[in-house]
Scaffold this motif. Structure first.
Motif, PDB file in Angstrom:
ATOM      1  N   ASN A 127       0.829  -1.190   0.000  1.00 60.74           N
ATOM      2  CA  ASN A 127       0.000   0.000   0.000  1.00 60.74           C
ATOM      3  C   ASN A 127       0.871   1.252   0.000  1.00 60.74           C
ATOM      4  OD1 ASN A 127      -2.331  -1.562   0.160  1.00 60.74           O
ATOM      5  ND2 ASN A 127      -2.359  -1.535   2.384  1.00 60.74           N
ATOM      6  N   ALA A 128       0.377   2.287  -0.648  1.00 60.81           N
ATOM      7  CA  ALA A 128       1.026   3.603  -0.655  1.00 60.81           C
ATOM      8  C   ALA A 128       0.001   4.625  -0.182  1.00 60.81           C
ATOM      9  CB  ALA A 128       1.535   3.952  -2.049  1.00 60.81           C
ATOM     10  N   ARG A 129       0.386   5.462   0.763  1.00 62.56           N
ATOM     11  CA  ARG A 129      -0.512   6.455   1.328  1.00 62.56           C
ATOM     12  C   ARG A 129       0.135   7.833   1.273  1.00 62.56           C
ATOM     13  NH1 ARG A 129      -4.657   3.919   4.129  1.00 62.56           N
ATOM     14  NH2 ARG A 129      -4.314   1.695   4.529  1.00 62.56           N
ATOM     15  N   ASN A 130      -0.692   8.858   1.279  1.00 61.96           N
ATOM     16  CA  ASN A 130      -0.190  10.221   1.278  1.00 61.96           C
ATOM     17  C   ASN A 130       0.041  10.693   2.707  1.00 61.96           C
ATOM     18  OD1 ASN A 130      -2.774  10.526   2.211  1.00 61.96           O
ATOM     19  ND2 ASN A 130      -3.530  11.600   0.395  1.00 61.96           N
ATOM     20  N   HIS A 131       0.360  11.981   2.856  1.00 62.75           N
ATOM     21  CA  HIS A 131       0.673  12.496   4.186  1.00 62.75           C
ATOM     22  C   HIS A 131      -0.544  12.527   5.103  1.00 62.75           C
ATOM     23  CE1 HIS A 131      -0.870  15.925   1.886  1.00 62.75           C
ATOM     24  NE2 HIS A 131      -1.214  16.464   3.046  1.00 62.75           N
ATOM     25  N   THR A 136      -3.424   5.818  -1.754  1.00 62.83           N
ATOM     26  CA  THR A 136      -3.238   6.336  -3.111  1.00 62.83           C
ATOM     27  C   THR A 136      -2.876   5.243  -4.116  1.00 62.83           C
ATOM     28  OG1 THR A 136      -0.923   6.850  -2.612  1.00 62.83           O
ATOM     29  CG2 THR A 136      -2.548   8.587  -2.252  1.00 62.83           C
ATOM     30  N   GLY A 137      -2.327   4.143  -3.674  1.00 58.70           N
ATOM     31  CA  GLY A 137      -1.966   3.050  -4.578  1.00 58.70           C
ATOM     32  C   GLY A 137      -1.891   1.742  -3.822  1.00 58.70           C
ATOM     33  N   GLN A 138      -2.230   0.669  -4.525  1.00 56.11           N
ATOM     34  CA  GLN A 138      -2.218  -0.657  -3.894  1.00 56.11           C
ATOM     35  C   GLN A 138      -1.863  -1.712  -4.926  1.00 56.11           C
ATOM     36  OE1 GLN A 138      -5.949  -2.806  -2.625  1.00 56.11           O
ATOM     37  NE2 GLN A 138      -5.113  -2.427  -0.589  1.00 56.11           N
ATOM     38  N   GLN A 149      -4.212  -1.095  -8.047  1.00 55.81           N
ATOM     39  CA  GLN A 149      -5.179  -0.010  -7.975  1.00 55.81           C
ATOM     40  C   GLN A 149      -4.416   1.292  -7.809  1.00 55.81           C
ATOM     41  OE1 GLN A 149      -8.076  -0.785  -4.925  1.00 55.81           O
ATOM     42  NE2 GLN A 149      -8.634  -2.787  -5.727  1.00 55.81           N
ATOM     43  N   CYS A 150      -4.409   2.091  -8.859  1.00 52.96           N
ATOM     44  CA  CYS A 150      -3.691   3.358  -8.834  1.00 52.96           C
ATOM     45  C   CYS A 150      -4.233   4.229  -9.960  1.00 52.96           C
ATOM     46  CB  CYS A 150      -2.181   3.152  -8.975  1.00 52.96           C
ATOM     47  SG  CYS A 150      -1.706   2.204 -10.435  1.00 52.96           S
TER      48      CYS A 150
END
Length: 312
Positions: A127-131, A136-138, A149-150
């Motif tokens: 997983n990618a997350r913002n601040h 935001t992306g998986q 998912q992005c």
């Protein structure tokens, strides 16, 4: 009085006081049956104290032995614990590592010339997350599929970094020099295909086929079909329509043959045997656009053989 007389008087006083004190002490009443209180711990208290001291000593020895055993088993050293080593660049894990709780790191990379393997009994999710903590992306690698998912998915070349494949909500771009589809059924497109060039592989035939519907090729500036070293064939079951609304249809070839055209006949004064030797024919056109052949004569014979247009 001299000095010696004074000393004698003082000695007499001291002797008298000592006598009085001794007489008074002898005359004091003595307590009968005086009780004596022992000092210290005796009896069952003493035994309990020794027992607790012994128990505490045994516990300390067991704890020390267990601590030494844990240090030995976990391989504690000055640099780290077991396969975990603390270096200046970060933490290094050697061998297989298992994490039961979430792991928060900035960067994960393998040793030189060694692959990085992430393994799970179910799936592996990145997983990618913002601040603000929003996703935001998986990327999920499961047993049945790999899902991403992005907003935009890209595959780049390792050498020059050019985009080989990219996909977003609007379009899919393939930047490779060659797209090869090895399936037996070929490539299936549900809608239109836009391309400036269609070419088959060397020593292979190019086939554009629509098994159940029509095949339409459209271009605002024309369509060119070329077979430089072979034949060009167009076959259909019903009608082949060549139509030019503003231009002309130009057939340029050494020989143009129209097979299976009906051949008309007309009465002639010549013997019937001459008809069997007929090798020259005239191409005639019906008002409906149908073509037919008529035996050539001194003049046009289409009118004589126009009976074919009646049942066409």
């Amino acid at each position: 009085m001299d000095r010696s007389t004074n000393l004698d008087i003082e000695e007499l006083k001291m002797t008298r006081e000592q006598y009085i004190l001794a007489t008074q002490q002898n005359n004091l009443p003595r307590a009968e049956n005086a009780q004596l209180y022992p000092v210290g711990i005796y009896g069952w208290r003493k035994r309990c104290l020794y027992f607790f001291v012994l128990l505490l000593l045994v516990t300390m020895i067991v704890n020390l032995a267990v601590t030494i055993w844990i240090l030995k088993v976990m391989n504690f050293t000055v640099d780290g614990m077991g396969n975990l080593r603390v270096t200046k660049k970060g933490i290094r894990l050697e061998g297989i590592s298992e994490f039961l709780l979430p792991l928060y790191v900035k960067e994960i990379h393998s040793r030189k010339d060694s692959p990085l393997v992430l393994q799970s009994d179910r799936n592996v999710t990145v997983n990618a997350r913002n601040h603000m903590g929003q996703l935001t992306g998986q990327l999920t690698v499961g047993a049945d599929a790999v899902e991403a998912q992005c907003k935009r998915f890209e595959v780049r070349a390792s050498e020059d970094g050019r985009v080989l494949f990219s996909a977003d909500e609007d379009e899919i771009t393939i930047g490779a020099e060659k797209l090869k589809v090895t399936g037996t059924e070929g490539a299936v497109f549900g809608h239109s295909v836009e391309t400036p060039h269609i070419r088959a592989e060397p020593s292979q035939d190019l086939r554009l086929e629509s098994p159940t519907r029509s095949l339409i090729m459209e271009a605002p500036r024309g369509i060119q079909v070329s077979a430089a070293a072979g034949d060009f064939k167009a076959a259909c079951r019903k009608e082949l329509l060549l139509q030019s609304t503003e231009g002309e249809i130009f057939l340029n070839a050494d020989t143009i043959r129209l097979g299976n055209l009906p051949t008309g006949s007309f009465s002639s004064s010549s013997p019937s045997s001459s008809h069997s030797r007929q090798t020259v024919y005239e191409l005639c056109v019906c008002p409906s656009g149908k073509l037919y052949l008529s035996p050539a004569g001194a003049g046009s014979t289409c009118q004589s053989s126009s009976s074919i247009c009646l049942w066409s």
